[in-house]
Motif scaffolding. Structure first.
Motif, PDB file in Angstrom:
ATOM      1  N   THR B 113      11.219  -5.381 -52.819  1.00 29.13           N
ATOM      2  CA  THR B 113      11.545  -5.750 -54.207  1.00 29.13           C
ATOM      3  C   THR B 113      10.624  -6.863 -54.730  1.00 29.13           C
ATOM      4  O   THR B 113      10.544  -7.089 -55.932  1.00 29.13           O
ATOM      5  CB  THR B 113      13.007  -6.231 -54.322  1.00 29.13           C
ATOM      6  N   GLU B 114       9.935  -7.535 -53.809  1.00 31.44           N
ATOM      7  CA  GLU B 114       9.003  -8.591 -54.227  1.00 31.44           C
ATOM      8  C   GLU B 114       7.584  -8.060 -54.421  1.00 31.44           C
ATOM      9  O   GLU B 114       6.677  -8.826 -54.740  1.00 31.44           O
ATOM     10  CB  GLU B 114       8.986  -9.712 -53.173  1.00 31.44           C
ATOM     11  N   LEU B 115       7.390  -6.764 -54.214  1.00 31.63           N
ATOM     12  CA  LEU B 115       6.046  -6.189 -54.279  1.00 31.63           C
ATOM     13  C   LEU B 115       5.902  -5.303 -55.509  1.00 31.63           C
ATOM     14  O   LEU B 115       6.883  -4.757 -56.019  1.00 31.63           O
ATOM     15  CB  LEU B 115       5.772  -5.361 -53.018  1.00 31.63           C
ATOM     16  N   ALA B 116       4.675  -5.199 -55.999  1.00 32.44           N
ATOM     17  CA  ALA B 116       4.369  -4.312 -57.121  1.00 32.44           C
ATOM     18  C   ALA B 116       2.898  -3.943 -57.019  1.00 32.44           C
ATOM     19  O   ALA B 116       2.067  -4.773 -56.602  1.00 32.44           O
ATOM     20  CB  ALA B 116       4.637  -5.010 -58.452  1.00 32.44           C
ATOM     21  N   ALA B 117       2.560  -2.706 -57.380  1.00 33.72           N
ATOM     22  CA  ALA B 117       1.159  -2.286 -57.329  1.00 33.72           C
ATOM     23  C   ALA B 117       0.326  -3.247 -58.162  1.00 33.72           C
ATOM     24  O   ALA B 117       0.750  -3.691 -59.238  1.00 33.72           O
ATOM     25  CB  ALA B 117       1.014  -0.863 -57.847  1.00 33.72           C
ATOM     26  N   GLY B 118      -0.850  -3.582 -57.653  1.00 32.54           N
ATOM     27  CA  GLY B 118      -1.773  -4.431 -58.399  1.00 32.54           C
ATOM     28  C   GLY B 118      -1.743  -5.898 -58.028  1.00 32.54           C
ATOM     29  O   GLY B 118      -2.681  -6.633 -58.352  1.00 32.54           O
ATOM     30  N   ILE B 119      -0.680  -6.349 -57.351  1.00 37.98           N
ATOM     31  CA  ILE B 119      -0.645  -7.778 -57.016  1.00 37.98           C
ATOM     32  C   ILE B 119      -1.671  -8.068 -55.923  1.00 37.98           C
ATOM     33  O   ILE B 119      -2.062  -7.203 -55.145  1.00 37.98           O
ATOM     34  CB  ILE B 119       0.766  -8.271 -56.584  1.00 37.98           C
ATOM     35  N   GLU B 120      -2.109  -9.332 -55.882  1.00 37.46           N
ATOM     36  CA  GLU B 120      -3.143  -9.715 -54.928  1.00 37.46           C
ATOM     37  C   GLU B 120      -2.520  -9.973 -53.561  1.00 37.46           C
ATOM     38  O   GLU B 120      -1.480 -10.638 -53.451  1.00 37.46           O
ATOM     39  CB  GLU B 120      -3.890 -10.955 -55.415  1.00 37.46           C
ATOM     40  N   MET B 121      -3.149  -9.428 -52.536  1.00 41.72           N
ATOM     41  CA  MET B 121      -2.664  -9.572 -51.163  1.00 41.72           C
ATOM     42  C   MET B 121      -3.761 -10.218 -50.324  1.00 41.72           C
ATOM     43  O   MET B 121      -4.950 -10.034 -50.581  1.00 41.72           O
ATOM     44  CB  MET B 121      -2.308  -8.203 -50.570  1.00 41.72           C
ATOM     45  N   GLU B 122      -3.309 -10.918 -49.291  1.00 48.42           N
ATOM     46  CA  GLU B 122      -4.242 -11.642 -48.436  1.00 48.42           C
ATOM     47  C   GLU B 122      -3.949 -11.310 -46.977  1.00 48.42           C
ATOM     48  O   GLU B 122      -2.784 -11.188 -46.582  1.00 48.42           O
ATOM     49  CB  GLU B 122      -4.065 -13.135 -48.674  1.00 48.42           C
ATOM     50  N   LEU B 123      -5.012 -11.223 -46.178  1.00 52.41           N
ATOM     51  CA  LEU B 123      -4.877 -10.910 -44.752  1.00 52.41           C
ATOM     52  C   LEU B 123      -4.505 -12.169 -43.972  1.00 52.41           C
ATOM     53  O   LEU B 123      -5.102 -13.226 -44.178  1.00 52.41           O
ATOM     54  CB  LEU B 123      -6.211 -10.368 -44.243  1.00 52.41           C
ATOM     55  N   VAL B 124      -3.540 -12.042 -43.071  1.00 58.01           N
ATOM     56  CA  VAL B 124      -3.173 -13.143 -42.171  1.00 58.01           C
ATOM     57  C   VAL B 124      -3.010 -12.581 -40.757  1.00 58.01           C
ATOM     58  O   VAL B 124      -2.912 -11.368 -40.569  1.00 58.01           O
ATOM     59  CB  VAL B 124      -1.843 -13.829 -42.602  1.00 58.01           C
ATOM     60  N   LEU B 125      -2.981 -13.477 -39.784  1.00 61.60           N
ATOM     61  CA  LEU B 125      -2.678 -13.060 -38.413  1.00 61.60           C
ATOM     62  C   LEU B 125      -1.213 -13.316 -38.146  1.00 61.60           C
ATOM     63  O   LEU B 125      -0.657 -14.329 -38.575  1.00 61.60           O
ATOM     64  CB  LEU B 125      -3.512 -13.857 -37.399  1.00 61.60           C
ATOM     65  N   ASP B 126      -0.576 -12.415 -37.418  1.00 55.79           N
ATOM     66  CA  ASP B 126       0.845 -12.592 -37.112  1.00 55.79           C
ATOM     67  C   ASP B 126       1.143 -11.848 -35.804  1.00 55.79           C
ATOM     68  O   ASP B 126       0.319 -11.099 -35.296  1.00 55.79           O
ATOM     69  CB  ASP B 126       1.687 -12.041 -38.270  1.00 55.79           C
ATOM     70  N   THR B 127       2.344 -12.061 -35.316  1.00 54.37           N
ATOM     71  CA  THR B 127       2.724 -11.455 -34.043  1.00 54.37           C
ATOM     72  C   THR B 127       3.121  -9.994 -34.234  1.00 54.37           C
ATOM     73  O   THR B 127       3.924  -9.686 -35.113  1.00 54.37           O
ATOM     74  CB  THR B 127       3.924 -12.214 -33.442  1.00 54.37           C
ATOM     75  N   LEU B 128       2.583  -9.128 -33.388  1.00 49.58           N
ATOM     76  CA  LEU B 128       3.026  -7.730 -33.389  1.00 49.58           C
ATOM     77  C   LEU B 128       4.212  -7.584 -32.438  1.00 49.58           C
ATOM     78  O   LEU B 128       5.248  -7.055 -32.802  1.00 49.58           O
ATOM     79  CB  LEU B 128       1.873  -6.807 -32.974  1.00 49.58           C
ATOM     80  N   PHE B 129       4.058  -8.079 -31.204  1.00 54.13           N
ATOM     81  CA  PHE B 129       5.167  -8.114 -30.243  1.00 54.13           C
ATOM     82  C   PHE B 129       4.783  -9.103 -29.152  1.00 54.13           C
ATOM     83  O   PHE B 129       3.634  -9.562 -29.075  1.00 54.13           O
ATOM     84  CB  PHE B 129       5.470  -6.727 -29.664  1.00 54.13           C
ATOM     85  N   GLU B 130       5.749  -9.444 -28.313  1.00 52.87           N
ATOM     86  CA  GLU B 130       5.506 -10.407 -27.236  1.00 52.87           C
ATOM     87  C   GLU B 130       5.975  -9.831 -25.916  1.00 52.87           C
ATOM     88  O   GLU B 130       6.885  -9.015 -25.877  1.00 52.87           O
ATOM     89  CB  GLU B 130       6.298 -11.708 -27.485  1.00 52.87           C
ATOM     90  N   ASP B 131       5.338 -10.270 -24.829  1.00 49.85           N
ATOM     91  CA  ASP B 131       5.925 -10.037 -23.513  1.00 49.85           C
ATOM     92  C   ASP B 131       6.117 -11.405 -22.856  1.00 49.85           C
ATOM     93  O   ASP B 131       6.047 -12.426 -23.547  1.00 49.85           O
ATOM     94  CB  ASP B 131       5.080  -9.062 -22.669  1.00 49.85           C
ATOM     95  N   ASP B 132       6.353 -11.456 -21.562  1.00 50.87           N
ATOM     96  CA  ASP B 132       6.674 -12.737 -20.925  1.00 50.87           C
ATOM     97  C   ASP B 132       5.525 -13.737 -21.016  1.00 50.87           C
ATOM     98  O   ASP B 132       5.747 -14.950 -21.070  1.00 50.87           O
ATOM     99  CB  ASP B 132       7.042 -12.510 -19.447  1.00 50.87           C
ATOM    100  N   ASP B 133       4.290 -13.238 -21.027  1.00 51.55           N
ATOM    101  CA  ASP B 133       3.140 -14.136 -20.953  1.00 51.55           C
ATOM    102  C   ASP B 133       2.370 -14.266 -22.254  1.00 51.55           C
ATOM    103  O   ASP B 133       1.740 -15.282 -22.513  1.00 51.55           O
ATOM    104  CB  ASP B 133       2.155 -13.624 -19.880  1.00 51.55           C
ATOM    105  N   ASN B 134       2.394 -13.198 -23.053  1.00 44.41           N
ATOM    106  CA  ASN B 134       1.473 -13.145 -24.191  1.00 44.41           C
ATOM    107  C   ASN B 134       2.176 -12.856 -25.505  1.00 44.41           C
ATOM    108  O   ASN B 134       3.226 -12.218 -25.548  1.00 44.41           O
ATOM    109  CB  ASN B 134       0.423 -12.041 -23.960  1.00 44.41           C
ATOM    110  N   GLU B 135       1.522 -13.336 -26.532  1.00 44.11           N
ATOM    111  CA  GLU B 135       1.916 -12.998 -27.893  1.00 44.11           C
ATOM    112  C   GLU B 135       0.796 -12.120 -28.437  1.00 44.11           C
ATOM    113  O   GLU B 135      -0.356 -12.564 -28.550  1.00 44.11           O
ATOM    114  CB  GLU B 135       2.029 -14.311 -28.690  1.00 44.11           C
ATOM    115  N   PHE B 136       1.117 -10.860 -28.708  1.00 34.21           N
ATOM    116  CA  PHE B 136       0.092  -9.918 -29.143  1.00 34.21           C
ATOM    117  C   PHE B 136      -0.037  -9.996 -30.663  1.00 34.21           C
ATOM    118  O   PHE B 136       0.933  -9.782 -31.388  1.00 34.21           O
ATOM    119  CB  PHE B 136       0.435  -8.513 -28.660  1.00 34.21           C
ATOM    120  N   MET B 137      -1.253 -10.311 -31.113  1.00 35.85           N
ATOM    121  CA  MET B 137      -1.486 -10.600 -32.527  1.00 35.85           C
ATOM    122  C   MET B 137      -2.061  -9.385 -33.255  1.00 35.85           C
ATOM    123  O   MET B 137      -2.799  -8.578 -32.676  1.00 35.85           O
ATOM    124  CB  MET B 137      -2.459 -11.779 -32.663  1.00 35.85           C
TER     125      MET B 137
END
Lengths: 395, 146
Positions: B113-137
């Motif tokens: 509901t906060e999105l609409a075609a045409g708005i400006e978007m920016e790339l960021v890094l974030d977590t996809l999933f984690e295991d015991d040792d790593n955070e997969f970005m």
């Protein structure tokens, strides 16, 4: 006429979630098609199977699997894969053999047994397979792509959730009398709009299920058909086109579109080019159609197809729907079978089933869903990884 | 929460692991200038171009939203879904310079509901999933205004 083949027989195993082996569905459909054609299995010199990737090795060698189940007869065999367009690949392979004079008659069979829920990629970690990666890195299920297309229609043309719901309501009415449809319940707009959201703006009842089913065709040369039937139905065109570069619409299973920096976008976008290829082969146009079977993977996608096959201009599909033009009794009924909304998808069988429906319609055998006086019909679909699929059937 | 874990790319070579200027890494044909993401390294795929020199380039960090949707249910494996699963949005973003549309998850907490075609978007890094040792970005899209 030169490139036409006859549809001599059609057959189906009803769609459902039967929980049995896909071979059973294919064999039932094949036997029905042979009976419909008045031929014996041992009369058939060439069999083509649409492959399935969900049923182990027998699925990859579907043509031989069906041939073995019907009883080894020494027939020539082929198996074809083109994702959702596998059935059309099989039809076109049979057509080419017949037109080349390599055989007079051929059997085309597709069947699938599908797991419950979302389609997922084949097993095993494969970091070089875009189909595996799209699930792994994005969770980009098929409905995610359908949702992107549906939202794009809303943003571009002002389509509404109500429009999408009306497609489902129409198709559920069409399919309610089809003995081969899996879902025969007629839905109301409220039913559709109250079903759970899956991939916004698409709800459960607007997204096609995955099904078990089987479909088969007996195709022959026109000469052969003359000796076997007094009411020939013919395939006037089969389009299996790929996109032209650059394809600037995001497609399953891709992460990105082609770039339009190096060369301008083609005059005809991919989805428009699929039916266009068929029209050009047949020397016909959208104005000649009496009906169409289009691939409504989502109810919103059916509206895209109206425009892609030339029934109306871009942005006018909602009006065509709301005017009743695509409902039984309208100018050009779309998905009189009930479409994928009533069938669910049995991948390698689906494009063949679309042609079965056109054959029944053109013969006047589509009881309860008959498009009166239909003479020309078109199917359209698309298989992921760039497989166009469109067949024109006429009488 | 996951501060002690090593951050590793969920897939090697597809994006720059620089939190200050994360970029998707594509390739560009040195003959016709067309872009590819994921990287094409074999030869240019523009059929009118016989270029074979493809150079790695960072893609634009910002673009305009082409369309969007979400996952209300957990996708099947090989996706690693959090338990409990939180619905998330998916964006298709059009990059002006590259003239292409690129998919990505939208960062958590941004509803459709906060999105609409045409708005400006920016790339960021974030977590996809984690295991015991790593955070997969992984790369994700975020509305610039957010």
């Amino acid at each position: 006429m030169a490139n036409e083949v006859a549809v001599l027989g059609v057959g189906m195993h009803p769609w459902g979630k039967w929980g049995r082996n896909f071979v059973e569905y294919g064999v039932k459909a094949a036997r029905d098609a042979l009976r419909d054609a008045g031929l014996e299995w041992q009369d058939i010199p060439f069999i083509v199977g649409g492959q399935t990737i969900r049923n182990g090795y027998p699925g990859y060698v579907a043509g031989a699997t069906f041939a073995q189940a019907l009883g080894w007869s020494g027939a020539q065999v082929a198996s074809t894969y083109g994702a959702c367009a596998s059935g059309t690949q099989a039809i076109n392979t049979a057509r080419a053999h017949i037109l080349a004079g390599l055989c007079e008659v051929a059997l085309v069979v597709g069947a699938d047994a599908a797991p419950k829920g979302f389609f997922a990629p084949a097993g095993g970690a494969r970091s070089d397979d875009p189909d595996w990666l799209r699930f792994r890195l994005l969770g980009a299920t098929n409905p995610v792509y359908f949702g992107l297309y549906a939202r794009r229609r809303m943003e571009l043309y002002g389509a509404t959730e109500l429009d999408f719901a009306k497609v489902k309501v129409k198709n559920s009415m069409h399919g309610s009398a089809n003995p081969n449809a899996r879902y025969k319940k007629t839905y109301t707009v409220d039913d559709v709009l109250q079903s759970p959201m899956v991939s916004d703006p698409l709800r459960l009842l607007q997204i096609c299920a995955t099904s078990d089913g089987g479909a088969a065709l007996v195709l022959s040369s026109l000469e052969f058909a003359k000796k076997h039937t007094s009411r020939p139905i013919t395939i006037a065109a089969v389009s299996t086109v790929t996109p032209r570069y650059p394809n600037t619409v995001i497609e399953m299973p891709n992460f990105a579109t082609d770039s339009a920096v190096g060369v301008g976008v083609p005059d005809t976008p991919f989805k428009d080019s699929i039916a266009k290829g068929a029209y050009e082969q047949a020397g016909l146009g959208p104005e000649d159609l009496d009906l169409a079977e289009v691939y409504d993977l989502s109810s919103a996608l059916e509206l895209d197809w109206y425009e892609n096959i030339g029934l109306c201009k871009p942005g006018e599909a909602e009006r065509l729907l709301n005017d009743g033009a695509t409902t039984l009794g309208g100018r050009v009924p779309v998905n009189p079978s009930g479409g994928l909304g009533c069938f669910g998808e049995a991948v390698p069988a689906q494009a063949i089933a679309q042609v079965c429906e056109l054959a029944w319609q053109l013969r006047g055998d589509a009881s309860g869903r008959q498009v009166e006086g239909a003479k020309v019909g078109l199917t359209v679909n698309q298989g992921l990884f760039g497989h166009g699929s469109s067949v024109i059937v006429k009488r | 929460m996951s501060g002690a874990k090593a951050q590793v790319a969920a897939i090697e070579g597809w994006f720059r692991m620089d939190p200050d200027d994360p970029r998707l890494l594509g390739t560009q044909c040195q003959a016709c200038h067309t872009y590819f993401f994921p990287k094409e390294t074999l030869a240019c795929r523009n059929p009118s171009c016989d270029g074979t020199e493809l150079k790695e380039v960072p893609l634009s960090r910002r673009g305009r939203l082409w369309s969007f949707t979400n996952n209300c249910y957990p996708p099947p494996a090989p996706f690693v879904a959090a338990d409990p699963f939180e619905p998330y949005a998916v964006a298709a973003v059009e990059l002006e310079e590259e003239k292409m549309v690129v998919l990505g998850q939208v960062v958590a907490g941004v509803d459709v509901t906060e999105l609409a075609a045409g708005i400006e978007m920016e790339l960021v890094l974030d977590t996809l999933f984690e295991d015991d040792d790593n955070e997969f970005m992984i790369w994700k899209w975020r509305p610039v205004a957010a």
